[in-house]
Design a protein around this motif. Structure first.
Motif, PDB file in Angstrom:
ATOM      1  N   ASP A   1      16.795   9.707 -11.342  1.00  0.00           N
ATOM      2  CA  ASP A   1      17.707   8.451 -11.189  1.00  0.00           C
ATOM      3  C   ASP A   1      16.835   7.224 -10.620  1.00  0.00           C
ATOM      4  OD1 ASP A   1      20.493   9.802 -11.321  1.00  0.00           O
ATOM      5  OD2 ASP A   1      19.373  11.021  -9.958  1.00  0.00           O
ATOM      6  N   ALA A   2      16.948   6.181 -11.473  1.00  0.00           N
ATOM      7  CA  ALA A   2      16.363   4.925 -11.030  1.00  0.00           C
ATOM      8  C   ALA A   2      16.286   4.526  -9.740  1.00  0.00           C
ATOM      9  CB  ALA A   2      16.587   3.990 -12.012  1.00  0.00           C
ATOM     10  N   SER A   3      17.509   4.334  -9.043  1.00  0.00           N
ATOM     11  CA  SER A   3      17.747   3.973  -7.611  1.00  0.00           C
ATOM     12  C   SER A   3      17.076   4.952  -6.631  1.00  0.00           C
ATOM     13  CB  SER A   3      19.155   4.022  -7.283  1.00  0.00           C
ATOM     14  OG  SER A   3      19.567   5.537  -7.519  1.00  0.00           O
ATOM     15  N   VAL A   4      16.910   6.260  -6.883  1.00  0.00           N
ATOM     16  CA  VAL A   4      16.086   7.322  -6.146  1.00  0.00           C
ATOM     17  C   VAL A   4      14.647   7.099  -6.384  1.00  0.00           C
ATOM     18  CG1 VAL A   4      15.923   9.531  -5.417  1.00  0.00           C
ATOM     19  CG2 VAL A   4      18.127   8.844  -6.093  1.00  0.00           C
ATOM     20  N   ARG A   5      14.267   6.986  -7.308  1.00  0.00           N
ATOM     21  CA  ARG A   5      12.854   6.872  -7.687  1.00  0.00           C
ATOM     22  C   ARG A   5      12.430   5.523  -7.205  1.00  0.00           C
ATOM     23  NH1 ARG A   5       9.420   8.746 -11.987  1.00  0.00           N
ATOM     24  NH2 ARG A   5       7.385   8.097 -11.384  1.00  0.00           N
ATOM     25  N   ARG A   6      13.103   4.272  -7.213  1.00  0.00           N
ATOM     26  CA  ARG A   6      12.590   3.085  -6.298  1.00  0.00           C
ATOM     27  C   ARG A   6      12.399   3.374  -4.936  1.00  0.00           C
ATOM     28  NH1 ARG A   6      16.329   0.540  -9.938  1.00  0.00           N
ATOM     29  NH2 ARG A   6      17.970   0.666  -8.390  1.00  0.00           N
ATOM     30  N   TRP A   7      13.280   4.103  -4.136  1.00  0.00           N
ATOM     31  CA  TRP A   7      13.071   4.547  -2.973  1.00  0.00           C
ATOM     32  C   TRP A   7      11.842   5.569  -2.752  1.00  0.00           C
ATOM     33  CZ3 TRP A   7      14.301   2.347   1.554  1.00  0.00           C
ATOM     34  CH2 TRP A   7      15.427   1.512   1.375  1.00  0.00           C
ATOM     35  N   GLN A   8      11.439   6.353  -3.662  1.00  0.00           N
ATOM     36  CA  GLN A   8      10.299   7.222  -3.804  1.00  0.00           C
ATOM     37  C   GLN A   8       9.099   6.213  -3.606  1.00  0.00           C
ATOM     38  OE1 GLN A   8      11.134   9.776  -7.087  1.00  0.00           O
ATOM     39  NE2 GLN A   8      11.493  11.450  -5.607  1.00  0.00           N
ATOM     40  N   GLU A   9       9.185   5.406  -4.664  1.00  0.00           N
ATOM     41  CA  GLU A   9       7.740   4.416  -4.841  1.00  0.00           C
ATOM     42  C   GLU A   9       7.791   3.793  -3.361  1.00  0.00           C
ATOM     43  OE1 GLU A   9       5.783   4.790  -6.956  1.00  0.00           O
ATOM     44  OE2 GLU A   9       7.154   5.946  -8.281  1.00  0.00           O
ATOM     45  N   ARG A  10       8.647   3.174  -2.654  1.00  0.00           N
ATOM     46  CA  ARG A  10       8.687   2.260  -1.631  1.00  0.00           C
ATOM     47  C   ARG A  10       8.042   3.153  -0.571  1.00  0.00           C
ATOM     48  NH1 ARG A  10      14.452   0.370  -2.617  1.00  0.00           N
ATOM     49  NH2 ARG A  10      14.352  -1.596  -4.016  1.00  0.00           N
ATOM     50  N   MET A  11       8.646   4.343  -0.447  1.00  0.00           N
ATOM     51  CA  MET A  11       8.303   5.397   0.883  1.00  0.00           C
ATOM     52  C   MET A  11       7.277   5.944   0.772  1.00  0.00           C
ATOM     53  SD  MET A  11      10.831   4.460   2.965  1.00  0.00           S
ATOM     54  CE  MET A  11      10.484   5.648   4.232  1.00  0.00           C
ATOM     55  N   ASN A  12       6.753   6.102  -0.384  1.00  0.00           N
ATOM     56  CA  ASN A  12       5.631   7.205  -0.616  1.00  0.00           C
ATOM     57  C   ASN A  12       4.166   6.826   0.171  1.00  0.00           C
ATOM     58  OD1 ASN A  12       5.031   9.556  -2.243  1.00  0.00           O
ATOM     59  ND2 ASN A  12       3.180   8.148  -2.673  1.00  0.00           N
ATOM     60  N   PRO A  13       3.693   5.675   0.340  1.00  0.00           N
ATOM     61  CA  PRO A  13       2.492   5.514   1.469  1.00  0.00           C
ATOM     62  C   PRO A  13       2.822   5.841   2.756  1.00  0.00           C
ATOM     63  CG  PRO A  13       2.930   3.601  -0.097  1.00  0.00           C
ATOM     64  CD  PRO A  13       4.183   4.285  -0.268  1.00  0.00           C
TER      65      PRO A  13
END
Length: 205
Positions: free
Chosen positions: A142-154
């Motif tokens: 899901d694109a919305s979840v993936r965006r949060w993954q990218e933001r939070m990953n570091p």
């Protein structure tokens, strides 16, 4: 290595990775292992209770962290089969080619610095007809979840011992010398950026 990585992180990992939803996932995958088994990233030994003692001859647990391996020793002593704990990174496995019937990897691929190199090693050490059994969290569809993954990953990676939220499990496996034979996916209960699971089996090409 700091005090957090040495003393807090191993026990925190044991607690988080031992939560009921993740243990149910382990129970779907680990009992299918047979013969001589390599478990990559054995961690604190949470999978050992799920092996079929009648089907496995030995479990070799590969783990780069001596602190994690020390915690796994208790589970290893209670297992109904031989368990050999080996301290080494997954990218540099100290095993001969075609040495194992099954490779098991659960909630491990997210933390390996070079996952493709590690997967190539897994393919190398599997015997003809051998299988990789895997269960991993990773990149959500899901694109919305993936965006949060990218933001939070570091931030997540720095706090969680190098764990990445956004790795493409199936893509990494298929690009590293395997063909996937069975694959299931679902969100586990909890924070969705960390709970998209993929599990199944793969064979070397």
């Amino acid at each position: 290595m700091g005090l957090y990585q040495r003393f807090v992180l191993p026990r925190l990992t044991h607690l988080v990775c031992g939560m009921e939803p993740m243990m149910r996932q382990r129970a779907k995958v680990v009992p299918h292992a047979h013969g001589r088994v390599l478990e990559v990233g054995i961690g604190t030994g949470l999978n050992l209770r799920y092996y079929d003692a009648a089907a496995v001859t030995e479990v070799c647990g590969l783990e780069p962290s001596s602190e994690m391996a020390a915690l796994a020793e208790r589970e290893a002593k209670a297992a109904g089969f031989p368990v050999d704990l080996v301290l080494a990174p997954a990218e540099e496995m100290p095993f001969d080619a075609a040495a194992f019937d099954t490779v098991v990897m659960t909630y491990t691929l997210c933390t390996i610095p070079d996952p493709q190199a590690a997967l190539r090693q897994m393919a190398r050490v599997l015997r003809p007809g051998g299988r990789l059994l895997f269960c991993e969290h990773g990149a959500a569809p899901d694109a919305s979840v993936r965006r949060w993954q990218e933001r939070m990953n570091p931030l997540w990676r720095s706090l969680a011992g190098g764990c990445n939220l956004n790795r493409d499990t199936a893509g990494l496996i298929t690009s590293s010398g395997f063909r996937i034979e069975a694959l299931e996916t679902m969100y586990l209960p909890g924070w969705r950026p960390a709970t998209f699971n993929s599990w199944g089996s793969a064979a070397p090409r």
